[in-house]
Design a protein around this motif. Structure first.
Motif, PDB file in Angstrom:
ATOM      1  N   PRO A 130       7.302 -13.154  -6.679  1.00 49.08           N
ATOM      2  CA  PRO A 130       6.666 -12.585  -5.485  1.00 49.08           C
ATOM      3  C   PRO A 130       7.371 -11.313  -5.044  1.00 49.08           C
ATOM      4  O   PRO A 130       8.591 -11.172  -5.186  1.00 49.08           O
ATOM      5  CB  PRO A 130       6.827 -13.691  -4.436  1.00 49.08           C
ATOM      6  CG  PRO A 130       7.085 -14.934  -5.209  1.00 49.08           C
ATOM      7  CD  PRO A 130       7.794 -14.512  -6.456  1.00 49.08           C
ATOM      8  N   ALA A 131       6.605 -10.372  -4.536  1.00 50.61           N
ATOM      9  CA  ALA A 131       7.160  -9.103  -4.063  1.00 50.61           C
ATOM     10  C   ALA A 131       7.209  -9.104  -2.543  1.00 50.61           C
ATOM     11  O   ALA A 131       6.437  -9.791  -1.874  1.00 50.61           O
ATOM     12  CB  ALA A 131       6.300  -7.946  -4.543  1.00 50.61           C
ATOM     13  N   THR A 132       8.126  -8.331  -2.003  1.00 55.52           N
ATOM     14  CA  THR A 132       8.151  -8.131  -0.566  1.00 55.52           C
ATOM     15  C   THR A 132       7.028  -7.176  -0.188  1.00 55.52           C
ATOM     16  O   THR A 132       6.748  -6.222  -0.898  1.00 55.52           O
ATOM     17  CB  THR A 132       9.504  -7.545  -0.128  1.00 55.52           C
ATOM     18  OG1 THR A 132      10.552  -8.421  -0.532  1.00 55.52           O
ATOM     19  CG2 THR A 132       9.565  -7.353   1.379  1.00 55.52           C
ATOM     20  N   ILE A 133       6.388  -7.416   0.943  1.00 54.02           N
ATOM     21  CA  ILE A 133       5.338  -6.503   1.413  1.00 54.02           C
ATOM     22  C   ILE A 133       5.918  -5.098   1.560  1.00 54.02           C
ATOM     23  O   ILE A 133       6.996  -4.931   2.138  1.00 54.02           O
ATOM     24  CB  ILE A 133       4.802  -6.939   2.787  1.00 54.02           C
ATOM     25  CG1 ILE A 133       4.336  -8.378   2.774  1.00 54.02           C
ATOM     26  CG2 ILE A 133       3.657  -6.028   3.240  1.00 54.02           C
ATOM     27  CD1 ILE A 133       3.963  -8.881   4.148  1.00 54.02           C
ATOM     28  N   PRO A 134       5.239  -4.077   1.067  1.00 56.45           N
ATOM     29  CA  PRO A 134       5.733  -2.717   1.290  1.00 56.45           C
ATOM     30  C   PRO A 134       5.899  -2.414   2.775  1.00 56.45           C
ATOM     31  O   PRO A 134       5.096  -2.832   3.613  1.00 56.45           O
ATOM     32  CB  PRO A 134       4.628  -1.841   0.682  1.00 56.45           C
ATOM     33  CG  PRO A 134       3.956  -2.709  -0.328  1.00 56.45           C
ATOM     34  CD  PRO A 134       4.020  -4.099   0.234  1.00 56.45           C
ATOM     35  N   ASN A 135       6.969  -1.722   3.071  1.00 59.55           N
ATOM     36  CA  ASN A 135       7.218  -1.239   4.436  1.00 59.55           C
ATOM     37  C   ASN A 135       7.503  -2.373   5.425  1.00 59.55           C
ATOM     38  O   ASN A 135       7.366  -2.190   6.638  1.00 59.55           O
ATOM     39  CB  ASN A 135       6.035  -0.394   4.937  1.00 59.55           C
ATOM     40  CG  ASN A 135       6.452   0.642   5.968  1.00 59.55           C
ATOM     41  OD1 ASN A 135       7.614   0.993   6.072  1.00 59.55           O
ATOM     42  ND2 ASN A 135       5.486   1.123   6.733  1.00 59.55           N
ATOM     43  N   MET A 139       6.981   4.747   0.951  1.00 59.68           N
ATOM     44  CA  MET A 139       5.639   5.267   0.706  1.00 59.68           C
ATOM     45  C   MET A 139       5.164   5.074  -0.731  1.00 59.68           C
ATOM     46  O   MET A 139       3.971   4.848  -0.975  1.00 59.68           O
ATOM     47  CB  MET A 139       5.545   6.728   1.100  1.00 59.68           C
ATOM     48  CG  MET A 139       5.366   6.938   2.596  1.00 59.68           C
ATOM     49  SD  MET A 139       3.970   6.026   3.313  1.00 59.68           S
ATOM     50  CE  MET A 139       2.571   6.822   2.519  1.00 59.68           C
ATOM     51  N   ASP A 140       6.053   5.146  -1.714  1.00 62.27           N
ATOM     52  CA  ASP A 140       5.624   4.911  -3.100  1.00 62.27           C
ATOM     53  C   ASP A 140       5.051   3.504  -3.253  1.00 62.27           C
ATOM     54  O   ASP A 140       3.986   3.307  -3.858  1.00 62.27           O
ATOM     55  CB  ASP A 140       6.784   5.122  -4.072  1.00 62.27           C
ATOM     56  CG  ASP A 140       7.145   6.593  -4.250  1.00 62.27           C
ATOM     57  OD1 ASP A 140       6.345   7.455  -3.830  1.00 62.27           O
ATOM     58  OD2 ASP A 140       8.230   6.869  -4.795  1.00 62.27           O
ATOM     59  N   ALA A 141       5.751   2.515  -2.696  1.00 62.89           N
ATOM     60  CA  ALA A 141       5.269   1.136  -2.774  1.00 62.89           C
ATOM     61  C   ALA A 141       4.003   0.947  -1.948  1.00 62.89           C
ATOM     62  O   ALA A 141       3.092   0.206  -2.333  1.00 62.89           O
ATOM     63  CB  ALA A 141       6.359   0.181  -2.296  1.00 62.89           C
ATOM     64  N   LEU A 186      -1.999   0.242  -1.745  1.00 57.61           N
ATOM     65  CA  LEU A 186      -3.321   0.734  -1.346  1.00 57.61           C
ATOM     66  C   LEU A 186      -4.222   0.972  -2.554  1.00 57.61           C
ATOM     67  O   LEU A 186      -5.431   0.724  -2.492  1.00 57.61           O
ATOM     68  CB  LEU A 186      -3.185   2.023  -0.539  1.00 57.61           C
ATOM     69  CG  LEU A 186      -2.464   1.908   0.814  1.00 57.61           C
ATOM     70  CD1 LEU A 186      -2.393   3.259   1.496  1.00 57.61           C
ATOM     71  CD2 LEU A 186      -3.149   0.895   1.709  1.00 57.61           C
ATOM     72  N   ARG A 187      -3.627   1.434  -3.654  1.00 56.97           N
ATOM     73  CA  ARG A 187      -4.445   1.675  -4.860  1.00 56.97           C
ATOM     74  C   ARG A 187      -5.000   0.375  -5.418  1.00 56.97           C
ATOM     75  O   ARG A 187      -6.061   0.360  -6.047  1.00 56.97           O
ATOM     76  CB  ARG A 187      -3.606   2.381  -5.923  1.00 56.97           C
ATOM     77  CG  ARG A 187      -3.434   3.880  -5.700  1.00 56.97           C
ATOM     78  CD  ARG A 187      -2.866   4.559  -6.922  1.00 56.97           C
ATOM     79  NE  ARG A 187      -1.477   4.215  -7.137  1.00 56.97           N
ATOM     80  CZ  ARG A 187      -0.453   4.920  -6.666  1.00 56.97           C
ATOM     81  NH1 ARG A 187      -0.667   6.006  -5.926  1.00 56.97           N
ATOM     82  NH2 ARG A 187       0.793   4.554  -6.905  1.00 56.97           N
ATOM     83  N   LEU A 188      -4.304  -0.722  -5.204  1.00 56.93           N
ATOM     84  CA  LEU A 188      -4.726  -2.004  -5.753  1.00 56.93           C
ATOM     85  C   LEU A 188      -5.642  -2.779  -4.812  1.00 56.93           C
ATOM     86  O   LEU A 188      -6.133  -3.849  -5.185  1.00 56.93           O
ATOM     87  CB  LEU A 188      -3.488  -2.863  -6.059  1.00 56.93           C
ATOM     88  CG  LEU A 188      -2.549  -2.327  -7.145  1.00 56.93           C
ATOM     89  CD1 LEU A 188      -1.325  -3.219  -7.260  1.00 56.93           C
ATOM     90  CD2 LEU A 188      -3.266  -2.225  -8.485  1.00 56.93           C
ATOM     91  N   ALA A 189      -5.870  -2.253  -3.607  1.00 59.43           N
ATOM     92  CA  ALA A 189      -6.658  -2.999  -2.620  1.00 59.43           C
ATOM     93  C   ALA A 189      -8.144  -2.884  -2.939  1.00 59.43           C
ATOM     94  O   ALA A 189      -8.706  -1.789  -2.879  1.00 59.43           O
ATOM     95  CB  ALA A 189      -6.383  -2.460  -1.222  1.00 59.43           C
ATOM     96  N   PRO A 190      -8.803  -3.983  -3.278  1.00 57.18           N
ATOM     97  CA  PRO A 190     -10.215  -3.901  -3.669  1.00 57.18           C
ATOM     98  C   PRO A 190     -11.133  -3.536  -2.524  1.00 57.18           C
ATOM     99  O   PRO A 190     -12.224  -3.019  -2.746  1.00 57.18           O
ATOM    100  CB  PRO A 190     -10.513  -5.327  -4.175  1.00 57.18           C
ATOM    101  CG  PRO A 190      -9.535  -6.196  -3.470  1.00 57.18           C
ATOM    102  CD  PRO A 190      -8.294  -5.365  -3.329  1.00 57.18           C
ATOM    103  N   GLN A 191     -10.708  -3.797  -1.270  1.00 59.27           N
ATOM    104  CA  GLN A 191     -11.596  -3.541  -0.151  1.00 59.27           C
ATOM    105  C   GLN A 191     -11.598  -2.085   0.293  1.00 59.27           C
ATOM    106  O   GLN A 191     -12.365  -1.709   1.181  1.00 59.27           O
ATOM    107  CB  GLN A 191     -11.233  -4.435   1.049  1.00 59.27           C
ATOM    108  CG  GLN A 191      -9.881  -4.151   1.685  1.00 59.27           C
ATOM    109  CD  GLN A 191      -8.772  -4.967   1.057  1.00 59.27           C
ATOM    110  OE1 GLN A 191      -8.748  -5.182  -0.150  1.00 59.27           O
ATOM    111  NE2 GLN A 191      -7.844  -5.434   1.874  1.00 59.27           N
ATOM    112  N   ILE A 192     -10.715  -1.258  -0.262  1.00 60.96           N
ATOM    113  CA  ILE A 192     -10.655   0.144   0.127  1.00 60.96           C
ATOM    114  C   ILE A 192     -11.505   0.971  -0.828  1.00 60.96           C
ATOM    115  O   ILE A 192     -11.232   1.044  -2.033  1.00 60.96           O
ATOM    116  CB  ILE A 192      -9.199   0.659   0.137  1.00 60.96           C
ATOM    117  CG1 ILE A 192      -8.391  -0.103   1.196  1.00 60.96           C
ATOM    118  CG2 ILE A 192      -9.164   2.147   0.420  1.00 60.96           C
ATOM    119  CD1 ILE A 192      -6.944   0.319   1.296  1.00 60.96           C
ATOM    120  N   ASP A 193     -12.537   1.576  -0.305  1.00 57.44           N
ATOM    121  CA  ASP A 193     -13.456   2.406  -1.085  1.00 57.44           C
ATOM    122  C   ASP A 193     -12.752   3.719  -1.429  1.00 57.44           C
ATOM    123  O   ASP A 193     -12.366   4.474  -0.527  1.00 57.44           O
ATOM    124  CB  ASP A 193     -14.711   2.682  -0.254  1.00 57.44           C
ATOM    125  CG  ASP A 193     -15.731   3.525  -1.004  1.00 57.44           C
ATOM    126  OD1 ASP A 193     -15.427   3.993  -2.120  1.00 57.44           O
ATOM    127  OD2 ASP A 193     -16.837   3.720  -0.459  1.00 57.44           O
TER     128      ASP A 193
END
Length: 241
Positions: free
Chosen positions: A4-9, A173-175, A180-187
């Protein structure tokens, strides 16, 4: 299976200095980018936090929050609902246009105009909750930045410490961008302009200037926005003790 990864930011807003020589309590207020179901929390703190305030719109977040399934109470409080074409048009067209086209400083200042009831709701929930509260939006930078700054300044945290916390997002910001790039709900067609990826001190300073100039400071602004005195006083008690 990957670890598991830590949530970015993600960070605990404990240990920040107040203007009267105290410090904020650890394990009370957290901030982050948007979580996923596979994330882990910070060492030494229960995960998930018992209350999660999602500052995104329903169109961004979708119907199911990943931390709700893990036992958190999730409240969605959209701070930019006025910018949605199908959202409530309570703000004037001029304010909406300025927010949409004027850069981050205009966006932040616009939130103080169009999202006053929502910011009061955020303050009320944090002040009245006994456990840890996580605030997040998409990146954990803009909506979260304004809301967190309001909470911290109301509790008496020094302006310099609030600015330093806002700027600390830069290290993540890199993480954040990867998340954000992997978020399917973001058009992809509706992603924010590249300029919105910046973390300009001028933008948060403009917000802090508004509060500092208001009679009674940030606490006075929050009262005039509709917060009850017990909420304003409760933030200090909750975050500092």
């Amino acid at each position: 299976m990957s670890e598991p990864a830590t949530i970015p930011n993600l960070r605990d807003l404990g240990g920040l200095p107040t203007e009267d020589g105290a410090a904020t309590r650890h394990g009370v207020l957290l901030r982050s980018a948007m979580p996923s179901a596979d994330d882990r929390g910070l060492d030494g703190l229960p995960w998930p936090p018992s209350l999660v305030l999602d500052l995104r719109s329903s169109a961004e977040s979708g119907p199911d929050h990943p931390l709700a399934d893990a036992g958190a109470t999730v409240r969605q409080i959209s701070l930019l609902e006025a910018l949605r074409p199908d959202g409530p048009q309570s703000a004037s067209p001029e304010v909406v246009a300025r927010m949409a086209n004027g850069g981050l400083e205009a966006l932040y200042l616009g939130m103080l105009e169009v999202a006053r009831p929502e910011l009061v709701q955020v303050a009320s929930l944090v002040a009245e909750h006994d456990g840890a509260t996580l605030l997040h939006c998409a990146a954990g930078k803009d909506r979260t930045g304004v809301a967190v700054a309001m909470l911290l300044r109301t509790a008496g945290v020094s302006r310099d410490a609030v600015v330093k916390d806002y700027l600390a997002t830069g290290a993540s910001m890199d993480a954040v961008l990867q998340r954000l790039r992997l978020a399917p709900q973001i058009d992809p067609a509706r992603r924010a302009p590249q300029s919105y990826l910046a973390i300009p001190q001028d933008a948060i300073d403009a917000v802090l200037d508004v509060w500092d100039a208001h009679p009674g400071g940030t606490a006075g602004w929050l009262r005039d926005a509709g917060a009850q005195t017990r909420v304003v006083d409760g933030l200090r008690t909750r975050l500092v003790g």
